[in-house]
Motif scaffolding. Structure first.
Motif, PDB file in Angstrom:
ATOM      1  N   GLU A  97       0.814  -1.214   0.000  1.00  0.00           N
ATOM      2  CA  GLU A  97       0.000   0.000   0.000  1.00  0.00           C
ATOM      3  C   GLU A  97       0.849   1.266   0.000  1.00  0.00           C
ATOM      4  OE1 GLU A  97      -2.446  -0.506   3.448  1.00  0.00           O
ATOM      5  OE2 GLU A  97      -3.770  -1.979   2.485  1.00  0.00           O
ATOM      6  N   GLY A  98       2.171   1.116  -0.078  1.00  0.00           N
ATOM      7  CA  GLY A  98       3.064   2.269  -0.087  1.00  0.00           C
ATOM      8  C   GLY A  98       3.124   2.989   1.242  1.00  0.00           C
ATOM      9  N   ARG A  99       2.884   2.249   2.340  1.00  0.00           N
ATOM     10  CA  ARG A  99       2.816   2.863   3.663  1.00  0.00           C
ATOM     11  C   ARG A  99       3.893   2.337   4.613  1.00  0.00           C
ATOM     12  NH1 ARG A  99       0.548   7.096   5.268  1.00  0.00           N
ATOM     13  NH2 ARG A  99      -0.194   6.164   7.207  1.00  0.00           N
ATOM     14  N   LEU A 100       4.843   1.571   4.104  1.00  0.00           N
ATOM     15  CA  LEU A 100       5.831   0.958   4.984  1.00  0.00           C
ATOM     16  C   LEU A 100       6.683   2.006   5.686  1.00  0.00           C
ATOM     17  CD1 LEU A 100       6.886  -1.707   6.046  1.00  0.00           C
ATOM     18  CD2 LEU A 100       8.422  -1.840   4.088  1.00  0.00           C
ATOM     19  N   ASP A 101       7.077   3.069   4.976  1.00  0.00           N
ATOM     20  CA  ASP A 101       7.846   4.146   5.599  1.00  0.00           C
ATOM     21  C   ASP A 101       7.077   4.748   6.763  1.00  0.00           C
ATOM     22  OD1 ASP A 101       9.715   3.690   3.673  1.00  0.00           O
ATOM     23  OD2 ASP A 101       9.721   5.707   2.864  1.00  0.00           O
ATOM     24  N   ALA A 102       5.795   5.014   6.540  1.00  0.00           N
ATOM     25  CA  ALA A 102       4.962   5.638   7.568  1.00  0.00           C
ATOM     26  C   ALA A 102       4.819   4.720   8.779  1.00  0.00           C
ATOM     27  CB  ALA A 102       3.590   5.979   7.000  1.00  0.00           C
ATOM     28  N   VAL A 103       4.609   3.426   8.539  1.00  0.00           N
ATOM     29  CA  VAL A 103       4.466   2.476   9.644  1.00  0.00           C
ATOM     30  C   VAL A 103       5.742   2.420  10.468  1.00  0.00           C
ATOM     31  CG1 VAL A 103       4.239   0.008  10.187  1.00  0.00           C
ATOM     32  CG2 VAL A 103       2.682   1.082   8.541  1.00  0.00           C
TER      33      VAL A 103
ATOM     34  N   ALA B  62       9.863  -1.565  14.755  1.00  0.00           N
ATOM     35  CA  ALA B  62      10.376  -0.537  13.847  1.00  0.00           C
ATOM     36  C   ALA B  62      11.578  -1.059  13.063  1.00  0.00           C
ATOM     37  CB  ALA B  62      10.754   0.725  14.630  1.00  0.00           C
ATOM     38  N   ALA B  63      12.454  -1.796  13.756  1.00  0.00           N
ATOM     39  CA  ALA B  63      13.620  -2.368  13.074  1.00  0.00           C
ATOM     40  C   ALA B  63      13.201  -3.406  12.048  1.00  0.00           C
ATOM     41  CB  ALA B  63      14.568  -2.995  14.100  1.00  0.00           C
ATOM     42  N   LEU B  64      12.152  -4.165  12.353  1.00  0.00           N
ATOM     43  CA  LEU B  64      11.656  -5.159  11.415  1.00  0.00           C
ATOM     44  C   LEU B  64      11.107  -4.494  10.158  1.00  0.00           C
ATOM     45  CD1 LEU B  64      11.194  -8.226  11.118  1.00  0.00           C
ATOM     46  CD2 LEU B  64       8.914  -7.883  12.097  1.00  0.00           C
ATOM     47  N   ALA B  65      10.420  -3.364  10.342  1.00  0.00           N
ATOM     48  CA  ALA B  65       9.918  -2.619   9.189  1.00  0.00           C
ATOM     49  C   ALA B  65      11.074  -2.085   8.353  1.00  0.00           C
ATOM     50  CB  ALA B  65       9.022  -1.473   9.660  1.00  0.00           C
ATOM     51  N   ALA B  66      12.118  -1.602   9.018  1.00  0.00           N
ATOM     52  CA  ALA B  66      13.290  -1.105   8.291  1.00  0.00           C
ATOM     53  C   ALA B  66      13.971  -2.236   7.531  1.00  0.00           C
ATOM     54  CB  ALA B  66      14.276  -0.460   9.264  1.00  0.00           C
ATOM     55  N   LYS B  67      14.071  -3.390   8.170  1.00  0.00           N
ATOM     56  CA  LYS B  67      14.693  -4.542   7.512  1.00  0.00           C
ATOM     57  C   LYS B  67      13.883  -4.966   6.301  1.00  0.00           C
ATOM     58  CE  LYS B  67      16.298  -9.254   8.447  1.00  0.00           C
ATOM     59  NZ  LYS B  67      16.366 -10.333   9.460  1.00  0.00           N
ATOM     60  N   ARG B  68      12.558  -4.821   6.407  1.00  0.00           N
ATOM     61  CA  ARG B  68      11.690  -5.160   5.273  1.00  0.00           C
ATOM     62  C   ARG B  68      12.068  -4.326   4.054  1.00  0.00           C
ATOM     63  NH1 ARG B  68       8.867  -9.302   3.410  1.00  0.00           N
ATOM     64  NH2 ARG B  68       7.894  -8.556   1.513  1.00  0.00           N
ATOM     65  N   ARG B  69      12.538  -3.126   4.290  1.00  0.00           N
ATOM     66  CA  ARG B  69      12.968  -2.252   3.197  1.00  0.00           C
ATOM     67  C   ARG B  69      14.455  -2.424   2.902  1.00  0.00           C
ATOM     68  NH1 ARG B  69      11.726   3.631   4.215  1.00  0.00           N
ATOM     69  NH2 ARG B  69      12.287   3.209   6.362  1.00  0.00           N
ATOM     70  N   GLU B  70      15.059  -3.440   3.533  1.00  0.00           N
ATOM     71  CA  GLU B  70      16.484  -3.743   3.340  1.00  0.00           C
ATOM     72  C   GLU B  70      17.353  -2.530   3.656  1.00  0.00           C
ATOM     73  OE1 GLU B  70      16.088  -7.185  -0.072  1.00  0.00           O
ATOM     74  OE2 GLU B  70      16.779  -5.189  -0.636  1.00  0.00           O
ATOM     75  N   ARG B  71      17.004  -1.887   4.761  1.00  0.00           N
ATOM     76  CA  ARG B  71      17.796  -0.743   5.192  1.00  0.00           C
ATOM     77  C   ARG B  71      18.238  -0.949   6.631  1.00  0.00           C
ATOM     78  NH1 ARG B  71      15.016   4.859   3.832  1.00  0.00           N
ATOM     79  NH2 ARG B  71      14.053   4.403   5.834  1.00  0.00           N
ATOM     80  N   SER B  72      19.372  -0.369   6.970  1.00  0.00           N
ATOM     81  CA  SER B  72      19.804  -0.327   8.357  1.00  0.00           C
ATOM     82  C   SER B  72      19.155   0.889   9.014  1.00  0.00           C
ATOM     83  CB  SER B  72      21.326  -0.209   8.437  1.00  0.00           C
ATOM     84  OG  SER B  72      21.941  -1.355   7.887  1.00  0.00           O
ATOM     85  N   VAL B  73      19.081   0.849  10.335  1.00  0.00           N
ATOM     86  CA  VAL B  73      18.470   1.938  11.092  1.00  0.00           C
ATOM     87  C   VAL B  73      19.542   2.702  11.848  1.00  0.00           C
ATOM     88  CG1 VAL B  73      16.802   2.550  12.872  1.00  0.00           C
ATOM     89  CG2 VAL B  73      16.340   0.634  11.342  1.00  0.00           C
ATOM     90  N   ALA B  74      19.578   4.019  11.653  1.00  0.00           N
ATOM     91  CA  ALA B  74      20.456   4.897  12.414  1.00  0.00           C
ATOM     92  C   ALA B  74      19.604   5.640  13.440  1.00  0.00           C
ATOM     93  CB  ALA B  74      21.162   5.894  11.494  1.00  0.00           C
ATOM     94  N   HIS B  75      19.860   5.363  14.706  1.00  0.00           N
ATOM     95  CA  HIS B  75      19.156   6.068  15.777  1.00  0.00           C
ATOM     96  C   HIS B  75      19.942   7.346  16.070  1.00  0.00           C
ATOM     97  CE1 HIS B  75      16.367   2.783  16.670  1.00  0.00           C
ATOM     98  NE2 HIS B  75      17.373   1.992  16.353  1.00  0.00           N
TER      99      HIS B  75
END
Length: 273
Positions: free
Chosen positions: A116-122, A193-206
């Protein structure tokens, strides 16, 4: 979530089946995810049932028959297909089987957000909600209280986010507070939140910043970190005035401390040494 070897193999097989099911245009990811979460609730409250479904000494076909007898007319065919792979696989323990079903439910809902193009928002909503809860000791206690009624904790979440976040975010958070399965709410939100980031194959910078960063500054920082680490980097930014100035960036186990407070602390350590 920590799984032993047999459970990791079982989850991998179930994830493959899940992807096949999700590729079917007739499958509704939202319904599938919610039904899988309902099964998590059922198994969490029924130890004899989860032991029976995870009993490796029994014939897999017997476990599948038990599954169909229990849920055949209560959930969708897509859910049954995924669960059939779960119960006919070999798990290291009944608890890890339930952990696996929970993981599949989360993946399903994140796939829905992605489509739905909402993964970033989630991802952003989960992170921000985690910061809100972490910033209120009273709220964290209320949501983490093991003696509190799950419905009451869900109602409290509703009062905070109803109508303000994506439906996927709401479902994931509701499940976390209803059945945290030994996990703290703040850590659970961070994991989601990390799982959502991983879904986009990105690392998370806090990122902690002494002042609020505008969109242009965040874009530049994200581009710089992406170039440094040679992979896409997602930013989770929070304002922390105690830093006095600059940024504190944590990516995995690596910390980049460019804050005034960090430099002062380093200077004090050097002087003391």
């Amino acid at each position: 979530m920590t799984l032993h070897a047999a459970s990791r193999d079982a989850l991998a097989a179930a994830e493959l089946r899940l992807l096949e099911v999700l590729d079917n245009p007739a499958t509704t990811p939202g319904t599938l995810g919610e039904e899988l979460f309902a099964v998590v609730d059922l198994l969490s409250g029924q130890p004899p049932l989860r032991r029976a479904l995870a009993e490796n000494s029994s014939d897999p076909s017997v476990r599948e028959q038990l599954l169909h007898g229990l849920l055949g007319d209560k959930v969708s065919d897509a859910t049954l297909q995924v669960l059939a792979t779960v119960v006919t696989s070999r798990w290291s323990s009944p608890r890890e089987l339930v952990d696996g079903v929970e993981s599949l439910a989360r993946t399903t809902l994140l796939v829905r957000a992605e489509r739905e193009g909402r993964l970033d928002a989630v991802e952003d909503e989960l992170f921000r909600l985690g910061r809100i809860v972490a910033g209120s000791h009273e709220l964290e206690l209320a949501l983490s209280d093991p003696t509190a009624a799950p419905a009451g904790k869900v109602a409290l979440v509703d009062s905070l986010v109803a109508g303000k976040v994506d439906e996927v975010t709401k479902t994931l958070v509701d499940q976390l507070v209803r059945d945290p399965r030994g996990q703290g709410v703040v850590n659970g939100l961070g994991d989601l939140a990390a799982l959502a980031a991983k879904r986009r194959e990105r690392s998370v910078a806090h990122v902690r910043s002494a002042v609020e960063l505008d969109a242009e500054q965040q874009d530049r920082l994200e581009a710089t970190l992406t170039r440094i680490y040679s992979r896409p980097i997602a930013l989770h930014v929070e304002v922390d005035p105690t830093l006095r100035g600059g940024l504190l960036i944590k990516i995995g186990d690596e910390v980049i401390d460019g804050s005034v407070a960090g430099r002062l602390a380093a200077l004090r350590r050097d002087l003391a040494g």
